[in-house]
Design a protein around this motif. Structure first.
Motif, PDB file in Angstrom:
ATOM      1  N   LEU A 173      65.869  97.445  -6.034  1.00 51.98           N
ATOM      2  CA  LEU A 173      65.144  98.584  -5.811  1.00 51.98           C
ATOM      3  C   LEU A 173      64.558  98.689  -4.452  1.00 51.98           C
ATOM      4  N   SER A 174      64.437  97.619  -3.892  1.00 51.60           N
ATOM      5  CA  SER A 174      63.929  97.716  -2.338  1.00 51.60           C
ATOM      6  C   SER A 174      62.513  98.289  -2.079  1.00 51.60           C
ATOM      7  N   ILE A 175      61.646  97.846  -3.366  1.00 50.92           N
ATOM      8  CA  ILE A 175      60.348  98.078  -3.229  1.00 50.92           C
ATOM      9  C   ILE A 175      59.764  97.251  -2.276  1.00 50.92           C
ATOM     10  N   ASN A 197      51.842 105.814 -20.200  1.00 47.40           N
ATOM     11  CA  ASN A 197      50.889 105.491 -19.076  1.00 47.40           C
ATOM     12  C   ASN A 197      51.482 104.601 -17.930  1.00 47.40           C
ATOM     13  N   VAL A 198      52.220 103.722 -18.347  1.00 49.59           N
ATOM     14  CA  VAL A 198      52.951 103.056 -17.283  1.00 49.59           C
ATOM     15  C   VAL A 198      53.616 103.769 -16.369  1.00 49.59           C
ATOM     16  N   GLU A 199      54.437 104.907 -16.974  1.00 47.44           N
ATOM     17  CA  GLU A 199      55.170 105.848 -15.986  1.00 47.44           C
ATOM     18  C   GLU A 199      54.416 106.720 -15.148  1.00 47.44           C
ATOM     19  N   ASP A 207      58.461 106.947  -5.841  1.00 50.10           N
ATOM     20  CA  ASP A 207      59.064 108.217  -6.236  1.00 50.10           C
ATOM     21  C   ASP A 207      59.643 108.397  -7.455  1.00 50.10           C
ATOM     22  N   THR A 208      60.118 109.482  -7.913  1.00 49.90           N
ATOM     23  CA  THR A 208      60.356 109.776  -9.224  1.00 49.90           C
ATOM     24  C   THR A 208      61.575 108.948  -9.684  1.00 49.90           C
ATOM     25  N   ASP A 209      62.749 108.984  -8.632  1.00 51.52           N
ATOM     26  CA  ASP A 209      63.683 108.152  -8.988  1.00 51.52           C
ATOM     27  C   ASP A 209      63.599 106.742  -9.432  1.00 51.52           C
ATOM     28  N   ILE A 214      62.861 101.933 -13.267  1.00 51.12           N
ATOM     29  CA  ILE A 214      61.917 100.786 -13.771  1.00 51.12           C
ATOM     30  C   ILE A 214      61.766 100.989 -15.141  1.00 51.12           C
ATOM     31  N   ILE A 215      61.384 102.309 -15.553  1.00 48.06           N
ATOM     32  CA  ILE A 215      61.045 102.713 -17.043  1.00 48.06           C
ATOM     33  C   ILE A 215      62.206 102.192 -17.893  1.00 48.06           C
ATOM     34  N   ASN A 216      63.386 102.821 -17.414  1.00 45.87           N
ATOM     35  CA  ASN A 216      64.621 102.286 -18.050  1.00 45.87           C
ATOM     36  C   ASN A 216      64.741 100.809 -18.476  1.00 45.87           C
ATOM     37  N   ILE A 217      64.447 100.242 -17.214  1.00 45.53           N
ATOM     38  CA  ILE A 217      65.015  98.575 -16.976  1.00 45.53           C
ATOM     39  C   ILE A 217      63.901  97.770 -18.028  1.00 45.53           C
ATOM     40  N   ILE A 218      62.586  98.261 -17.840  1.00 37.33           N
ATOM     41  CA  ILE A 218      61.716  97.578 -18.556  1.00 37.33           C
ATOM     42  C   ILE A 218      61.909  97.555 -20.254  1.00 37.33           C
ATOM     43  N   GLN A 219      62.698  98.569 -20.689  1.00 35.51           N
ATOM     44  CA  GLN A 219      62.610  98.806 -21.952  1.00 35.51           C
ATOM     45  C   GLN A 219      63.834  98.212 -22.630  1.00 35.51           C
ATOM     46  N   LEU A 220      64.728  97.366 -21.719  1.00 28.87           N
ATOM     47  CA  LEU A 220      65.752  96.488 -22.160  1.00 28.87           C
ATOM     48  C   LEU A 220      65.442  95.323 -22.619  1.00 28.87           C
ATOM     49  N   LYS A 221      65.862  95.098 -23.948  1.00 22.73           N
ATOM     50  CA  LYS A 221      65.583  93.829 -24.463  1.00 22.73           C
ATOM     51  C   LYS A 221      66.737  92.883 -24.822  1.00 22.73           C
ATOM     52  N   ASP A 222      66.613  91.677 -24.577  1.00 25.54           N
ATOM     53  CA  ASP A 222      67.726  90.728 -25.237  1.00 25.54           C
ATOM     54  C   ASP A 222      69.066  90.757 -24.772  1.00 25.54           C
TER      55      ASP A 222
END
Length: 425
Positions: A173-175, A197-199, A207-209, A214-222
């Motif tokens: 993501l080049s942060i 609240n994290v979002e 930036d929004t994209d 990040i929001i999508n990735i951190i909700q992935l499990k196992d």
């Protein structure tokens, strides 16, 4: 005059202290069963030892630092047991692997609340000298064993790897570096503030994209997360390492892989973990990870290490609230020797004999009458009374009374050893 200790520090009554020691002992037995040995380090460290190891927030707000008026050196109370361990190992250089545990106090100038104190016990366990996934698995297994020991069923152990975080957020993501630690801190608050609240906080610095990714990735499990990570060939070796850890766990049903775990301390380099309970909402009960570069800062040697810590205060607070722990025992005393004025010396002799054979017994030291001696036993909830009366002494016996069952037994004085078998059966 305020008789309470300073904020964030506590006094413990006998009931609480007895419970705490029992819990400490049960945890210690697990450490010993896994081949860990005890050490002890100083409560006070030179500030130079801790400086630059924990991160900005801990070092500027949470570490107790002080300079004595008659000394030119700056000192600190230990913040945790990991930096002191790194110093300790660098000093003594034990053969590797070195597996140690410690159950002792740490100090943080934190905002006091349930489960968060300024003086608190931690049960730490570490393996120095191994880079293998086997040592990571053993650390996680210790945590699982502790939760099983105390019959916690609603816990979850979350595992991540700092290398996953670096690859996804910093490379993919080049942060950039001036934002990455802020991003990590925001993600690490997911359990406390929730995904919405994290979002919001991510949107304030990215930036929004990028924020949405990040929001999508951190909700992935196992397995969903493994499938996602498997798209990147650079991560194959790390994924295999992680899978090998899971293969060695004594129980996997409460263990979860998630990129939402960051852990704030700067010294972590690889696998990281935290253990939490669904209820009560009290924060992590255990945590830790791999810190392969820390000991080298003290010893100038490349020595890998991994470890964890049980937050005993939160474990106890949660256990009491969940009714796993009960403060039933008010005293270690199992028997009270009760006497009359004319049998005092005989009673003391009998009490000394009972103590010599390993019975925890009390005899009145305030010259109180018979009824007040009995009342003391009742108030302390001591189960057994040994009544030493004049008539009994003349006939060569004493009377053992079980307050719980109301049973009374005549015991010959020359057979006092039998009392131990009765009360400790």
């Amino acid at each position: 005059m305020n008789l309470e200790p300073p904020a964030g520090l506590r006094d413990f009554t006998p009931e609480i202290k007895i419970l705490r020691k029992k819990i400490f002992n049960r945890i210690e037995k697990i450490f010993i069963r896994y081949g860990f040995d005890p050490i002890e380090t100083s409560t006070v460290e030179y500030w130079d030892i801790l400086k630059g190891k924990y991160g900005e927030e801990a070092e500027n707000k949470l570490i107790w630092r002080f300079r004595l008026p008659y000394s030119d050196k700056e000192y600190s109370l230990r913040y945790d047991h990991t930096i002191p361990l790194a110093r300790f190992y660098s000093r003594f250089q034990f053969p590797l692997p070195f597996k140690r545990y410690v159950i002792d106090k740490s100090y943080r100038y934190d905002n006091p609340q349930k489960g968060r104190y300024r003086e608190f016990y931690q049960a730490d366990f570490d393996i120095i000298g191994s880079r293998e996934y086997t040592s990571d698995a053993e650390i996680i297994n210790l945590v699982i064993e502790v939760f099983k020991e105390f019959k916690f069923n609603n816990y979850k152990i979350i595992i991540n790897n700092r290398e996953f975080l670096r690859y996804i957020f910093e490379k993919l993501l080049s942060i950039n570096q001036d934002k990455i630690f802020k991003v990590y801190n925001i993600i690490d608050k997911l359990d406390k503030i929730g995904i919405e609240n994290v979002e919001k906080e991510l949107n304030s610095i990215l930036d929004t994209d990028t924020s949405n990714k990040i929001i999508n990735i951190i909700q992935l499990k196992d397995q969903e997360l493994i499938d996602y990570l498997s798209k990147f060939n650079d991560l194959n070796e790390l994924i295999n390492y992680n899978n090998n850890i899971f293969d060695l766990l004594v129980d996997k049903k409460n263990v979860e892989l998630s990129l939402s775990l960051v852990r704030g301390l700067d010294y972590y380099t690889g696998m990281i973990f935290e253990a939490r309970v669904d209820e009560p909402k009290i924060g992590s009960l255990a945590g830790g990870g791999r810190y392969d570069n820390l000991i080298g800062k003290f010893s100038n040697r490349d020595i890998p290490a991994v470890g964890g810590s049980i937050g005993i205060e939160r474990l106890i607070d949660a256990g009491i609230e969940l009714k796993i722990f009960k403060m039933k025992k008010k005293t270690y005393t199992d028997l009270v020797v009760v006497y009359f004025n004319n049998t005092l010396k005989d009673a003391w002799s009998i009490c000394n004999k009972l103590r010599s054979i390993g019975i925890n017994c009390y005899i009145d030291i305030m010259s109180r009458d018979f009824n007040k001696q009995i009342k003391y036993a009742v108030d302390k909830d001591i189960r057994y009374l040994l009544i030493v009366g004049e008539k009994e002494i003349k006939n060569g016996f004493v009377l053992l009374q079980d307050r719980e069952t109301k049973e009374r037994i005549n015991i010959k004085i020359e057979e006092l050893d039998n009392i131990k078998n009765i009360i400790y059966k």
